[in-house]
Design an enzyme around this catalytic site. Structure first.
Site, PDB file in Angstrom:
ATOM      1  N   ASN A   1      36.331  46.381  41.631  1.00 39.37           N
ATOM      2  CA  ASN A   1      37.109  45.270  41.071  1.00 39.37           C
ATOM      3  C   ASN A   1      37.963  45.682  39.871  1.00 39.37           C
ATOM      4  O   ASN A   1      38.997  45.063  39.624  1.00 39.37           O
ATOM      5  CB  ASN A   1      36.124  44.152  40.666  1.00 39.37           C
ATOM      6  CG  ASN A   1      36.731  43.165  39.696  1.00 39.37           C
ATOM      7  OD1 ASN A   1      37.448  42.250  40.096  1.00 39.37           O
ATOM      8  ND2 ASN A   1      36.473  43.353  38.404  1.00 39.37           N
TER       9      ASN A   1
ATOM     10  N   TYR B   1      51.832  48.815  40.176  1.00 40.60           N
ATOM     11  CA  TYR B   1      50.696  47.997  40.644  1.00 40.60           C
ATOM     12  C   TYR B   1      50.796  47.760  42.162  1.00 40.60           C
ATOM     13  O   TYR B   1      49.801  47.898  42.886  1.00 40.60           O
ATOM     14  CB  TYR B   1      50.733  46.675  39.871  1.00 40.60           C
ATOM     15  CG  TYR B   1      49.585  45.724  40.115  1.00 40.60           C
ATOM     16  CD1 TYR B   1      48.284  46.037  39.729  1.00 40.60           C
ATOM     17  CD2 TYR B   1      49.804  44.468  40.696  1.00 40.60           C
ATOM     18  CE1 TYR B   1      47.243  45.135  39.920  1.00 40.60           C
ATOM     19  CE2 TYR B   1      48.768  43.563  40.891  1.00 40.60           C
ATOM     20  CZ  TYR B   1      47.481  43.906  40.498  1.00 40.60           C
ATOM     21  OH  TYR B   1      46.447  43.016  40.689  1.00 40.60           O
TER      22      TYR B   1
ATOM     23  N   LYS C   1      47.997  48.962  44.881  1.00 45.84           N
ATOM     24  CA  LYS C   1      47.253  47.999  45.707  1.00 45.84           C
ATOM     25  C   LYS C   1      47.558  48.198  47.198  1.00 45.84           C
ATOM     26  O   LYS C   1      46.669  48.030  48.038  1.00 45.84           O
ATOM     27  CB  LYS C   1      47.548  46.564  45.261  1.00 45.84           C
ATOM     28  CG  LYS C   1      46.999  46.224  43.864  1.00 45.84           C
ATOM     29  CD  LYS C   1      45.477  46.322  43.768  1.00 45.84           C
ATOM     30  CE  LYS C   1      44.931  45.723  42.478  1.00 45.84           C
ATOM     31  NZ  LYS C   1      43.475  45.897  42.319  1.00 45.84           N
TER      32      LYS C   1
ATOM     33  N   VAL D   1      44.148  34.327  39.277  1.00 44.23           N
ATOM     34  CA  VAL D   1      42.924  33.967  38.557  1.00 44.23           C
ATOM     35  C   VAL D   1      43.187  34.039  37.051  1.00 44.23           C
ATOM     36  O   VAL D   1      43.843  34.969  36.560  1.00 44.23           O
ATOM     37  CB  VAL D   1      41.763  34.926  38.946  1.00 44.23           C
ATOM     38  CG1 VAL D   1      40.442  34.423  38.371  1.00 44.23           C
ATOM     39  CG2 VAL D   1      41.671  35.083  40.469  1.00 44.23           C
TER      40      VAL D   1
ATOM     41  N   THR E   1      42.633  35.122  33.936  1.00 44.83           N
ATOM     42  CA  THR E   1      41.940  36.193  33.218  1.00 44.83           C
ATOM     43  C   THR E   1      42.910  36.838  32.226  1.00 44.83           C
ATOM     44  O   THR E   1      44.084  36.486  32.167  1.00 44.83           O
ATOM     45  CB  THR E   1      41.472  37.287  34.200  1.00 44.83           C
ATOM     46  OG1 THR E   1      42.649  37.906  34.740  1.00 44.83           O
ATOM     47  CG2 THR E   1      40.620  36.730  35.325  1.00 44.83           C
TER      48      THR E   1
HETATM   49  N1  LIG Z   1      43.809  37.892  37.690  1.00 42.20           N
HETATM   50  C1  LIG Z   1      44.561  37.781  38.787  1.00 42.20           C
HETATM   51  O1  LIG Z   1      45.347  36.814  38.923  1.00 42.20           O
HETATM   52  C2  LIG Z   1      44.462  38.783  39.878  1.00 42.20           C
HETATM   53  C3  LIG Z   1      45.242  38.599  41.025  1.00 42.20           C
HETATM   54  C4  LIG Z   1      45.150  39.520  42.066  1.00 42.20           C
HETATM   55  C5  LIG Z   1      44.295  40.601  41.952  1.00 42.20           C
HETATM   56  N2  LIG Z   1      43.548  40.765  40.813  1.00 42.20           N
HETATM   57  C6  LIG Z   1      42.652  41.923  40.746  1.00 42.20           C
HETATM   58  O2  LIG Z   1      41.366  41.489  40.356  1.00 42.20           O
HETATM   59  C7  LIG Z   1      40.686  42.550  39.672  1.00 42.20           C
HETATM   60  C8  LIG Z   1      40.113  42.032  38.365  1.00 42.20           C
HETATM   61  O3  LIG Z   1      41.192  41.626  37.526  1.00 42.20           O
HETATM   62  P1  LIG Z   1      41.020  40.634  36.281  1.00 42.20           P
HETATM   63  O4  LIG Z   1      42.095  39.653  36.405  1.00 42.20           O
HETATM   64  O5  LIG Z   1      39.607  40.193  36.152  1.00 42.20           O
HETATM   65  O6  LIG Z   1      41.399  41.636  35.096  1.00 42.20           O
HETATM   66  P2  LIG Z   1      40.893  41.721  33.577  1.00 42.20           P
HETATM   67  O7  LIG Z   1      40.449  40.394  33.084  1.00 42.20           O
HETATM   68  O8  LIG Z   1      41.985  42.426  32.865  1.00 42.20           O
HETATM   69  O9  LIG Z   1      39.600  42.658  33.686  1.00 42.20           O
HETATM   70  C9  LIG Z   1      39.739  43.990  34.106  1.00 42.20           C
HETATM   71  C10 LIG Z   1      38.388  44.654  34.151  1.00 42.20           C
HETATM   72  O10 LIG Z   1      38.616  46.029  34.527  1.00 42.20           O
HETATM   73  C11 LIG Z   1      37.967  46.862  33.581  1.00 42.20           C
HETATM   74  N3  LIG Z   1      38.705  48.099  33.360  1.00 42.20           N
HETATM   75  C12 LIG Z   1      40.001  48.250  33.006  1.00 42.20           C
HETATM   76  N4  LIG Z   1      40.281  49.530  32.774  1.00 42.20           N
HETATM   77  C13 LIG Z   1      39.126  50.221  32.997  1.00 42.20           C
HETATM   78  C14 LIG Z   1      38.765  51.586  32.904  1.00 42.20           C
HETATM   79  N5  LIG Z   1      39.628  52.528  32.527  1.00 42.20           N
HETATM   80  N6  LIG Z   1      37.484  51.935  33.197  1.00 42.20           N
HETATM   81  C15 LIG Z   1      36.575  50.996  33.534  1.00 42.20           C
HETATM   82  N7  LIG Z   1      36.868  49.693  33.648  1.00 42.20           N
HETATM   83  C16 LIG Z   1      38.123  49.304  33.370  1.00 42.20           C
HETATM   84  C17 LIG Z   1      37.904  46.038  32.290  1.00 42.20           C
HETATM   85  O11 LIG Z   1      36.798  46.443  31.500  1.00 42.20           O
HETATM   86  P3  LIG Z   1      36.890  47.328  30.152  1.00 42.20           P
HETATM   87  O12 LIG Z   1      38.162  46.962  29.467  1.00 42.20           O
HETATM   88  O13 LIG Z   1      35.629  46.973  29.433  1.00 42.20           O
HETATM   89  O14 LIG Z   1      36.861  48.731  30.655  1.00 42.20           O
HETATM   90  C18 LIG Z   1      37.657  44.640  32.837  1.00 42.20           C
HETATM   91  O15 LIG Z   1      36.271  44.441  33.043  1.00 42.20           O
HETATM   92  C19 LIG Z   1      41.728  43.661  39.486  1.00 42.20           C
HETATM   93  O16 LIG Z   1      41.559  44.639  40.474  1.00 42.20           O
HETATM   94  C20 LIG Z   1      43.051  42.938  39.708  1.00 42.20           C
HETATM   95  O17 LIG Z   1      44.069  43.812  40.153  1.00 42.20           O
HETATM   96  C21 LIG Z   1      43.616  39.888  39.781  1.00 42.20           C
END
Ligand SMILES: NC(=O)c1ccc[n+]([C@@H]2O[C@H](COP(=O)([O-])OP(=O)(O)OC[C@H]3O[C@@H](n4cnc5c(N)ncnc54)[C@H](OP(=O)(O)O)[C@@H]3O)[C@@H](O)[C@H]2O)c1
Length: 250
Positions: free
Chosen positions: A87, A154, A158, A189, A191
């Site tokens: 994730n 990105y 993906k 989402v 976030t």
């Molecule tokens: N939010 C959306 O609308 C959306 C839409 C489509 C897809 N997604 C996908 O959903 C997934 C989760 O996204 P999110 O929205 O929850 O993002 P987020 O809130 O920015 O969280 C990202 C997570 O990834 C971890 N991360 C980032 N860099 C890292 C690294 N170098 N090593 C280890 N962990 C790392 C962060 O933890 P640390 O900073 O503690 O390392 C955090 O737990 C992603 O793959 C994203 O592409 C999100």
């Protein structure tokens, strides 16, 4: 025991996935750079069911090492199923080709594509001789198939994650205990990733006003709602029937 390894567990969707899985009484290992800090409150609520591993997934050795460390802490012979949820992800750099910060580009490909491939490889090799059901869920994005100017890094990562999932799923066909591998689009989402999108430079990301409007119109899913939907699908008989799925169409 049903064990789930979740990357990007410290916040956002990954944290909500951990909370939903723990609420369903599954065993969870959460991985992120700040996993112990981000998961501290859940660890207090579920002290017997949650482990946190701090690892930087931009570093390939740590990406594979964190999976091996997680598996070493699990009672593997007692696991009826072992699931890896790749994730962790970053949307940055939000920049068009011709304007790439090279270090951020390398970092993004490392986190969004190389790390899930290495983590999947580590899981598949370390569990090859186990009878446990094995699942890999790669959290992808609609950006894998829709070309957004400003998100070319990105989008490329993906799209790579989707096609890795297809090819790796095909590799499992005919194996005696095939792992199921799926790439999933979670919807939009609410976030920190969306905060970063709304903070971006409209000159580099012309669709920024659309994402501003999604937030102001209340059109984003909460992480908890998205996670509930994903976990319900993940443990359902439908998981693995198709290799690339959009949660909004399930
Ligand atoms: N939010 C959306 O609308 C959306 C839409 C489509 C897809 N997604 C996908 O959903 C997934 C989760 O996204 P999110 O929205 O929850 O993002 P987020 O809130 O920015 O969280 C990202 C997570 O990834 C971890 N991360 C980032 N860099 C890292 C690294 N170098 N090593 C280890 N962990 C790392 C962060 O933890 P640390 O900073 O503690 O390392 C955090 O737990 C992603 O793959 C994203 O592409 C999100």
């Amino acid at each position: 025991m049903h064990a789930f390894i979740v990357t990007g567990a410290s916040r956002g969707l990954g944290h909500a996935l951990c909370e939903a899985l723990l609420g369903d009484r599954y065993f969870v290992v959460g991985i992120a750079r700040r996993a112990s800090k981000g998961l501290a409150e859940l660890a207090a609520r579920y002290p017997d069911n949650l482990l946190a591993i701090d690892a930087d997934l931009a570093d390939g050795q740590q990406a594979a090492g964190a999976i091996h460390a997680a598996l070493q802490q699990l009672p593997l012979p007692d696991c009826a199923s072992i699931t890896l949820i790749n994730n962790a992800g970053v949307v940055t750099p939000i920049a068009q080709a011709g304007h790439y910060p090279a270090d951020q580009l390398r970092q993004a490909i490392a986190i969004n594509l190389t790390a899930p491939m290495l983590a999947s490889d580590a899981l598949l090799s370390a569990t090859a001789s186990l009878p446990a059901r094995r699942r890999i869920l790669n959290i992808s994005s609609g950006a894998a198939i829709k070309a957004y100017p400003g998100w070319s890094v990105y989008c490329a990562a993906k799209a790579g994650l989707d096609h890795f999932s297809r090819a790796a799923a095909a590799e499992q066909q005919g194996k005696s205990n095939p792992a199921q591998i799926v790439a999933l689009y979670p919807g939009v989402v609410d976030t920190e990733m969306q905060d970063k999108i709304r903070d971006s430079d409209e000159a580099q990301f012309p669709q920024k006003p659309r994402f501003d409007a999604l937030k102001s119109d209340g059109a984003l899913s909460s992480p908890a709602v998205a996670a509930r939907h994903i976990v319900d699908y993940l443990v359902s008989p439908d998981f693995g029937r198709e290799t690339v799925v959009d949660i909004r169409e399930l």
